[in-house]
Design a protein around this motif. Sequence first.
Motif, PDB file in Angstrom:
ATOM      1  N   UNK A 212       1.090  -0.463  -0.315  1.00  0.00           N
ATOM      2  CA  UNK A 212      -0.131   0.342   0.172  1.00  0.00           C
ATOM      3  C   UNK A 212       1.283   1.017  -0.146  1.00  0.00           C
ATOM      4  N   UNK A 213       0.446   1.923  -0.390  1.00  0.00           N
ATOM      5  CA  UNK A 213       1.013   3.981  -0.503  1.00  0.00           C
ATOM      6  C   UNK A 213       0.511   4.028   0.520  1.00  0.00           C
ATOM      7  N   UNK A 214       0.873   5.669   0.986  1.00  0.00           N
ATOM      8  CA  UNK A 214       0.896   5.670   2.738  1.00  0.00           C
ATOM      9  C   UNK A 214      -1.048   5.817   3.225  1.00  0.00           C
ATOM     10  N   UNK A 215      -1.853   5.348   2.329  1.00  0.00           N
ATOM     11  CA  UNK A 215      -3.503   6.001   2.917  1.00  0.00           C
ATOM     12  C   UNK A 215      -4.009   4.673   2.012  1.00  0.00           C
ATOM     13  N   UNK A 216      -5.296   4.009   2.575  1.00  0.00           N
ATOM     14  CA  UNK A 216      -5.960   3.163   2.103  1.00  0.00           C
ATOM     15  C   UNK A 216      -5.357   1.546   2.691  1.00  0.00           C
ATOM     16  N   UNK A 217      -6.217   0.401   3.030  1.00  0.00           N
ATOM     17  CA  UNK A 217      -6.169  -0.486   3.252  1.00  0.00           C
ATOM     18  C   UNK A 217      -6.439  -1.848   2.474  1.00  0.00           C
ATOM     19  N   UNK A 218      -6.688  -3.071   2.765  1.00  0.00           N
ATOM     20  CA  UNK A 218      -5.851  -3.767   1.739  1.00  0.00           C
ATOM     21  C   UNK A 218      -7.723  -5.105   2.435  1.00  0.00           C
ATOM     22  N   UNK A 219      -8.785  -5.494   1.869  1.00  0.00           N
ATOM     23  CA  UNK A 219      -9.333  -5.180   1.610  1.00  0.00           C
ATOM     24  C   UNK A 219     -10.114  -6.798   0.911  1.00  0.00           C
ATOM     25  N   UNK A 220     -11.412  -7.484   1.092  1.00  0.00           N
ATOM     26  CA  UNK A 220     -11.417  -8.509   1.079  1.00  0.00           C
ATOM     27  C   UNK A 220     -11.397  -8.541  -1.120  1.00  0.00           C
ATOM     28  N   UNK A 221     -11.755  -7.131  -1.242  1.00  0.00           N
ATOM     29  CA  UNK A 221     -11.527  -7.103  -2.756  1.00  0.00           C
ATOM     30  C   UNK A 221     -10.608  -6.454  -3.197  1.00  0.00           C
ATOM     31  N   UNK A 222      -9.080  -5.785  -2.745  1.00  0.00           N
ATOM     32  CA  UNK A 222      -8.227  -6.351  -3.359  1.00  0.00           C
ATOM     33  C   UNK A 222      -8.157  -6.666  -4.370  1.00  0.00           C
ATOM     34  N   UNK A 223      -7.468  -6.522  -5.712  1.00  0.00           N
ATOM     35  CA  UNK A 223      -7.180  -7.085  -6.740  1.00  0.00           C
ATOM     36  C   UNK A 223      -5.609  -7.907  -5.554  1.00  0.00           C
ATOM     37  N   UNK A 224      -5.480  -8.937  -6.607  1.00  0.00           N
ATOM     38  CA  UNK A 224      -3.874  -9.560  -6.045  1.00  0.00           C
ATOM     39  C   UNK A 224      -2.420  -8.687  -6.222  1.00  0.00           C
ATOM     40  N   UNK A 225      -1.729  -9.055  -6.098  1.00  0.00           N
ATOM     41  CA  UNK A 225       0.071  -8.265  -6.355  1.00  0.00           C
ATOM     42  C   UNK A 225       1.422  -8.526  -5.654  1.00  0.00           C
ATOM     43  N   UNK A 226       1.113 -10.123  -5.580  1.00  0.00           N
ATOM     44  CA  UNK A 226       2.130 -10.280  -4.651  1.00  0.00           C
ATOM     45  C   UNK A 226       3.729  -9.977  -5.435  1.00  0.00           C
ATOM     46  N   UNK A 227       4.492  -9.927  -4.521  1.00  0.00           N
ATOM     47  CA  UNK A 227       6.444  -9.313  -4.748  1.00  0.00           C
ATOM     48  C   UNK A 227       7.049 -10.242  -5.095  1.00  0.00           C
ATOM     49  N   UNK A 228       6.825 -10.822  -3.186  1.00  0.00           N
ATOM     50  CA  UNK A 228       7.825 -11.243  -3.071  1.00  0.00           C
ATOM     51  C   UNK A 228       7.649 -13.228  -3.498  1.00  0.00           C
ATOM     52  N   UNK A 229       8.717 -13.789  -3.451  1.00  0.00           N
ATOM     53  CA  UNK A 229       8.327 -15.473  -3.762  1.00  0.00           C
ATOM     54  C   UNK A 229       7.476 -16.040  -2.875  1.00  0.00           C
TER      55      UNK A 229
ATOM     56  N   UNK B  55       4.625 -14.741  -1.066  1.00  0.00           N
ATOM     57  CA  UNK B  55       3.735 -14.168  -1.348  1.00  0.00           C
ATOM     58  C   UNK B  55       3.642 -14.651  -2.476  1.00  0.00           C
ATOM     59  N   UNK B  56       4.036 -14.637  -3.086  1.00  0.00           N
ATOM     60  CA  UNK B  56       3.753 -15.294  -4.668  1.00  0.00           C
ATOM     61  C   UNK B  56       3.189 -16.593  -4.871  1.00  0.00           C
ATOM     62  N   UNK B  57       4.064 -17.230  -3.973  1.00  0.00           N
ATOM     63  CA  UNK B  57       3.584 -18.802  -3.373  1.00  0.00           C
ATOM     64  C   UNK B  57       2.032 -19.113  -2.435  1.00  0.00           C
ATOM     65  N   UNK B  58       2.448 -17.967  -1.904  1.00  0.00           N
ATOM     66  CA  UNK B  58       1.091 -18.236  -0.739  1.00  0.00           C
ATOM     67  C   UNK B  58      -0.545 -17.421  -1.711  1.00  0.00           C
ATOM     68  N   UNK B  59      -0.416 -16.750  -2.843  1.00  0.00           N
ATOM     69  CA  UNK B  59      -1.552 -16.000  -4.005  1.00  0.00           C
ATOM     70  C   UNK B  59      -1.761 -17.284  -5.241  1.00  0.00           C
ATOM     71  N   UNK B  60      -0.847 -18.147  -4.876  1.00  0.00           N
ATOM     72  CA  UNK B  60      -1.274 -18.870  -6.040  1.00  0.00           C
ATOM     73  C   UNK B  60      -1.732 -20.575  -5.017  1.00  0.00           C
ATOM     74  N   UNK B  61      -1.601 -20.590  -3.942  1.00  0.00           N
ATOM     75  CA  UNK B  61      -2.337 -21.262  -3.658  1.00  0.00           C
ATOM     76  C   UNK B  61      -3.442 -21.122  -2.755  1.00  0.00           C
ATOM     77  N   UNK B  62      -3.818 -19.634  -2.640  1.00  0.00           N
ATOM     78  CA  UNK B  62      -4.835 -19.399  -2.699  1.00  0.00           C
ATOM     79  C   UNK B  62      -5.958 -19.029  -3.816  1.00  0.00           C
ATOM     80  N   UNK B  63      -5.776 -19.612  -5.222  1.00  0.00           N
ATOM     81  CA  UNK B  63      -6.405 -19.486  -5.852  1.00  0.00           C
ATOM     82  C   UNK B  63      -6.404 -21.175  -6.509  1.00  0.00           C
ATOM     83  N   UNK B  64      -5.881 -21.393  -5.831  1.00  0.00           N
ATOM     84  CA  UNK B  64      -5.632 -22.828  -6.205  1.00  0.00           C
ATOM     85  C   UNK B  64      -7.365 -23.743  -5.262  1.00  0.00           C
ATOM     86  N   UNK B  65      -7.226 -22.921  -4.409  1.00  0.00           N
ATOM     87  CA  UNK B  65      -8.589 -23.359  -3.140  1.00  0.00           C
ATOM     88  C   UNK B  65      -9.268 -22.845  -4.115  1.00  0.00           C
TER      89      UNK B  65
END
Length: 356
Positions: free
Chosen positions: A141-158, A160-170
């Motif tokens: 995030x930038x200085x303002x705003x929050x993550x919520x259930x509707x935030x698009x996925x945008x992982x950066x580290x290996x 978070x990318x692997x966790x994002x991938x597992x979420x998508x599989x689930x």
Amino acid sequence: MRTFRNLLVTGGAGFIGSNFIRHVFEKTDFAGRIVNYDALTYAGNAESLADVAATFGGRYVFLHADIRDAAAVREALDRYEIDAIVHFAAESHVDRSIVAPDDFVQTNIVGTFNLLQAARERGAALSLFHHVSTDEVFGSLGPTGFFSETTPYAPHSPYSASKASSDHLVRAFHDTYGLPVTITNCSNNYGPFQVPEKLIPLMVLNALEGRPLPVYGEGLNVRDWLHVEDHCTAIWTVMARAESGSTYCVGGRNERTNIDVVTRICALVDRLAPPLPSGAPRESLITHVADRLGHDRRYAIDCSKLEGDFGWTQAYTAENGFEQTVRWYLENPKWVDSVRTGDYRRWIERNYAKRG
Ligand code: NAD
Ligand code: TYD
């Protein structure tokens, strides 16, 4: 309201998993059996549940097994007539994922896939697959705003990318095969039994022992800290009450810069432990080191869906939660010694050597 008979908890010897198993036995009306399925990597420690094994032995089974082994997963589900899975097992440390991403792909993605396949094969006998995930899948995030259930996925580290991938599989197994699933995406946890490679326990122990406190960059990155016990109540609530296919964000409403966290830890250790031989305040140990590659700037969670749907709220404040945690590390040197061995020790030594 869902109820369960035989829970398979993956990664139950790790930080959050061990707190979760203790929480379910001690603080809920669950009357069934828990099978703790854990490979005991450097992050897994059977010591963390020695008290649970002694008290709830008849209803607690430890299975030393790997989620990368599809046959072992299938056998465990059948043998113990599992009706719900709570999936914590993962490689969980961002810094390790930067140095050696391979295990993150194998455990976090392929391991999750193995569990999903085996869960699906149980058909109607399986009432829930709960997937434990992270807010890091949403990026930074930038200085303002929050993550919520509707935030698009945008992982950066290996990681978070692997966790994002597992979420998508689930989610895909729910949408495609109708597997009953729930997902939680949680912010940074702290509390007892966390491996001291993560910020808070590393700082507590280094401060106690008078070693440098390595703060990445300027220390102005922000994390939203949640006590692990509050994470456990959120998971149990979602498992019991959330609609199949739904996701909930879990957070602490407790944003802090890293330097603020480290300074607070120093003050607590100064107050609760004997002074350093030099008499200097622990804050003097803070050492700014090279920044983490691709370091996400800010994470913060809007958990109003969880609060609104179920009345969930955090029981801990930063003040009492940080103090309870520091006290726990000071009072449990035996547990600390039991994790600071083998692969953990090699990692810390290599990291410090690299920083000169
Ligand atoms: P941890 O690293 O402390 O524990 C991970 C556990 O998984 C260990 O017991 C380890 O032995 C086990 N494990 C690892 N690979 C395995 C494999 N191949 N087969 C079986 N077991 C294996 O992790 P944690 O901090 O307790 O995190 C638990 C879960 O919660 C992870 O999925 C993580 O992504 C998620 N999460 C963590 C945080 C946090 O702040 N720690 C925040 C949000 C979500
Ligand atoms: P960490 O506990 O590794 O959690 P995550 O990377 O999943 O958020 O790190 C928390 C924050 O602390 C993160 O911004 C990186 C920073 N950090 C340090 O400054 N020094 C350290 O030695 C560690 C481990 C982390």
